[in-house]
Design a protein around this motif. Structure first.
Motif, PDB file in Angstrom:
ATOM      1  N   CYS A 195      44.768  36.525  25.106  1.00 60.96           N
ATOM      2  CA  CYS A 195      44.979  36.003  23.759  1.00 60.96           C
ATOM      3  C   CYS A 195      44.841  34.474  23.786  1.00 60.96           C
ATOM      4  O   CYS A 195      45.524  33.812  24.575  1.00 60.96           O
ATOM      5  CB  CYS A 195      46.360  36.403  23.250  1.00 60.96           C
ATOM      6  SG  CYS A 195      46.802  35.646  21.660  1.00 60.96           S
ATOM      7  N   PRO A 204      44.367  46.354  24.669  1.00 56.14           N
ATOM      8  CA  PRO A 204      44.367  46.878  23.305  1.00 56.14           C
ATOM      9  C   PRO A 204      44.211  48.399  23.299  1.00 56.14           C
ATOM     10  O   PRO A 204      43.889  49.007  24.328  1.00 56.14           O
ATOM     11  CB  PRO A 204      43.141  46.207  22.684  1.00 56.14           C
ATOM     12  CG  PRO A 204      42.201  46.058  23.838  1.00 56.14           C
ATOM     13  CD  PRO A 204      43.073  45.767  25.039  1.00 56.14           C
ATOM     14  N   GLU A 208      40.827  50.537  18.658  1.00 57.86           N
ATOM     15  CA  GLU A 208      40.646  49.202  18.117  1.00 57.86           C
ATOM     16  C   GLU A 208      39.541  48.452  18.853  1.00 57.86           C
ATOM     17  O   GLU A 208      38.679  47.811  18.242  1.00 57.86           O
ATOM     18  CB  GLU A 208      41.953  48.402  18.222  1.00 57.86           C
ATOM     19  CG  GLU A 208      41.831  46.969  17.688  1.00 57.86           C
ATOM     20  CD  GLU A 208      43.029  46.104  18.022  1.00 57.86           C
ATOM     21  OE1 GLU A 208      43.071  44.943  17.534  1.00 57.86           O
ATOM     22  OE2 GLU A 208      43.900  46.557  18.781  1.00 57.86           O
ATOM     23  N   LYS A 220      37.074  40.700  19.168  1.00 59.28           N
ATOM     24  CA  LYS A 220      38.033  40.339  18.141  1.00 59.28           C
ATOM     25  C   LYS A 220      39.130  41.399  18.075  1.00 59.28           C
ATOM     26  O   LYS A 220      38.905  42.525  17.628  1.00 59.28           O
ATOM     27  CB  LYS A 220      37.354  40.190  16.786  1.00 59.28           C
ATOM     28  CG  LYS A 220      38.245  39.564  15.723  1.00 59.28           C
ATOM     29  CD  LYS A 220      37.485  39.266  14.456  1.00 59.28           C
ATOM     30  CE  LYS A 220      38.375  38.554  13.440  1.00 59.28           C
ATOM     31  NZ  LYS A 220      37.644  38.240  12.188  1.00 59.28           N
ATOM     32  N   LEU A 221      40.326  41.015  18.523  1.00 60.39           N
ATOM     33  CA  LEU A 221      41.432  41.957  18.648  1.00 60.39           C
ATOM     34  C   LEU A 221      42.723  41.335  18.139  1.00 60.39           C
ATOM     35  O   LEU A 221      42.816  40.127  17.936  1.00 60.39           O
ATOM     36  CB  LEU A 221      41.607  42.353  20.127  1.00 60.39           C
ATOM     37  CG  LEU A 221      40.412  42.998  20.835  1.00 60.39           C
ATOM     38  CD1 LEU A 221      40.629  43.017  22.328  1.00 60.39           C
ATOM     39  CD2 LEU A 221      40.177  44.405  20.302  1.00 60.39           C
ATOM     40  N   THR A 222      43.720  42.182  17.966  1.00 64.85           N
ATOM     41  CA  THR A 222      45.062  41.729  17.599  1.00 64.85           C
ATOM     42  C   THR A 222      45.934  41.756  18.840  1.00 64.85           C
ATOM     43  O   THR A 222      46.091  42.803  19.480  1.00 64.85           O
ATOM     44  CB  THR A 222      45.674  42.630  16.514  1.00 64.85           C
ATOM     45  OG1 THR A 222      44.846  42.611  15.354  1.00 64.85           O
ATOM     46  CG2 THR A 222      47.069  42.150  16.146  1.00 64.85           C
ATOM     47  N   CYS A 223      46.474  40.605  19.203  1.00 67.44           N
ATOM     48  CA  CYS A 223      47.296  40.501  20.411  1.00 67.44           C
ATOM     49  C   CYS A 223      48.552  41.358  20.268  1.00 67.44           C
ATOM     50  O   CYS A 223      49.270  41.257  19.263  1.00 67.44           O
ATOM     51  CB  CYS A 223      47.665  39.039  20.669  1.00 67.44           C
ATOM     52  SG  CYS A 223      48.791  38.800  22.059  1.00 67.44           S
ATOM     53  N   SER A 224      48.835  42.157  21.268  1.00 65.82           N
ATOM     54  CA  SER A 224      50.015  43.024  21.222  1.00 65.82           C
ATOM     55  C   SER A 224      51.301  42.246  21.465  1.00 65.82           C
ATOM     56  O   SER A 224      52.397  42.769  21.255  1.00 65.82           O
ATOM     57  CB  SER A 224      49.882  44.128  22.283  1.00 65.82           C
ATOM     58  OG  SER A 224      49.743  43.559  23.576  1.00 65.82           O
ATOM     59  N   GLY A 227      50.695  38.985  17.991  1.00 67.96           N
ATOM     60  CA  GLY A 227      50.123  39.447  16.730  1.00 67.96           C
ATOM     61  C   GLY A 227      48.929  38.640  16.249  1.00 67.96           C
ATOM     62  O   GLY A 227      48.395  38.908  15.168  1.00 67.96           O
ATOM     63  N   HIS A 228      48.489  37.646  17.038  1.00 73.48           N
ATOM     64  CA  HIS A 228      47.336  36.843  16.631  1.00 73.48           C
ATOM     65  C   HIS A 228      46.078  37.700  16.609  1.00 73.48           C
ATOM     66  O   HIS A 228      45.818  38.472  17.526  1.00 73.48           O
ATOM     67  CB  HIS A 228      47.148  35.677  17.595  1.00 73.48           C
ATOM     68  CG  HIS A 228      45.871  34.924  17.386  1.00 73.48           C
ATOM     69  ND1 HIS A 228      45.694  34.043  16.333  1.00 73.48           N
ATOM     70  CD2 HIS A 228      44.696  34.923  18.085  1.00 73.48           C
ATOM     71  CE1 HIS A 228      44.477  33.527  16.401  1.00 73.48           C
ATOM     72  NE2 HIS A 228      43.857  34.049  17.449  1.00 73.48           N
ATOM     73  N   CYS A 229      45.269  37.560  15.560  1.00 75.73           N
ATOM     74  CA  CYS A 229      44.016  38.299  15.436  1.00 75.73           C
ATOM     75  C   CYS A 229      42.860  37.318  15.585  1.00 75.73           C
ATOM     76  O   CYS A 229      42.719  36.385  14.791  1.00 75.73           O
ATOM     77  CB  CYS A 229      43.940  39.013  14.094  1.00 75.73           C
ATOM     78  SG  CYS A 229      42.430  40.002  13.894  1.00 75.73           S
ATOM     79  N   CYS A 232      39.246  37.368  21.681  1.00 75.97           N
ATOM     80  CA  CYS A 232      39.972  37.261  22.941  1.00 75.97           C
ATOM     81  C   CYS A 232      38.987  37.400  24.105  1.00 75.97           C
ATOM     82  O   CYS A 232      38.013  38.148  24.019  1.00 75.97           O
ATOM     83  CB  CYS A 232      41.043  38.349  23.034  1.00 75.97           C
ATOM     84  SG  CYS A 232      42.227  38.311  21.655  1.00 75.97           S
TER      85      CYS A 232
END
Length: 242
Positions: A195, A204, A208, A220-224, A227-229, A232
């Motif tokens: 991230c 991820p 996703e 392009k992912l949402t950090c677990s 929560g940053h999108c 990565c």
């Protein structure tokens, strides 16, 4: 025959007095005689011996190796073995230095692409560099398995178009779907992502990651964790996350 004091022989051979005294103490350059006042005196042969010692030290030989060599009645039987050992040692050191230099150059390239530099950025780069070899191995495995699958798929299409036999294409299409599922699971079970916001290495969900927008090295992912999108950086999955 000329005789030289410790200071004189040191000057002749371009070393310090302390170096001559050290060689004397180690027993590889014992003076030929002592003067009446107890001063150490060295002969022409001692000068030649010291020059040989200095030459071998310049090649990286340690004192023990030089002592062994100079004490041999037939030094020719030992020198080749010592040279081979020294060659192996220097080659290993050279490879290690080359590897460090390559890492430094890569680090400099990576830093140029970072706009907001922080200490954590170094950790991200180090993590990426450490797993780069493993990541290349993952990509190579996928490529090597994909080439024959693709060629066989093309062959079934050609067979259908030229001869009119369509059923091999249908069978291979089913196999291709199964292959796609297997290789995707292998891929996403082998990689993780860093991230850019909190610098956490996270894994991820496969769904996703599969449908995410991506480049060859980012996704392009949402950090677990935070929560940053965003995009990565892809790295080989750490051992403790497998």
């Amino acid at each position: 025959m000329s005789k030289y004091t410790t200071g004189e022989i040191a000057k002749l051979c371009g070393v310090t007095v302390r170096t001559v005294q050290y060689y004397d103490k180690r027993g590889i350059l014992v003076p030929s005689e002592l003067s009446e006042g107890g001063r150490r005196l060295y002969s022409e042969d001692d000068v030649k011996r010291l020059r040989v010692i200095c030459f071998l030290r310049g090649l990286g030989f340690n004192i023990d190796s030089i002592s062994k060599l100079t004490s041999e009645d037939d030094p020719g039987s030992v020198i080749m073995l010592l040279l081979e050992q020294q060659e192996q040692t220097l080659t290993a050191e050279l490879n290690e230095c080359s590897d460090r230099l390559a890492k430094i150059k890569q680090m400099k390239r990576e830093l140029k692409d970072i706009e907001n530099f922080s200490v954590e950025s170094i950790g991200d780069i180090a993590h990426t560099m450490t797993g780069k070899k493993e990541l290349r191995k993952i990509h190579r495995n996928i490529l090597l398995s994909a080439v024959p699958v693709t060629l066989l798929q093309i062959a079934t299409v050609v067979l259908w178009l030229t001869v009119g036999i369509w059923w091999p294409f249908v069978i291979w299409a089913v196999i291709d779907v199964v292959y796609g599922v297997i290789i995707s699971r292998y891929y996403f079970n082998s990689v993780a992502y860093i991230c850019p916001q909190c610098h956490t290495v996270f894994v991820p969900k496969v769904r996703e990651a599969l449908f995410a927008n991506h480049t060859p090295s980012t996704r392009k992912l949402t950090c677990s964790s935070c929560g940053h999108c965003g995009f990565c950086v892809e790295v080989a999955r750490p051992k403790d996350n497998t």
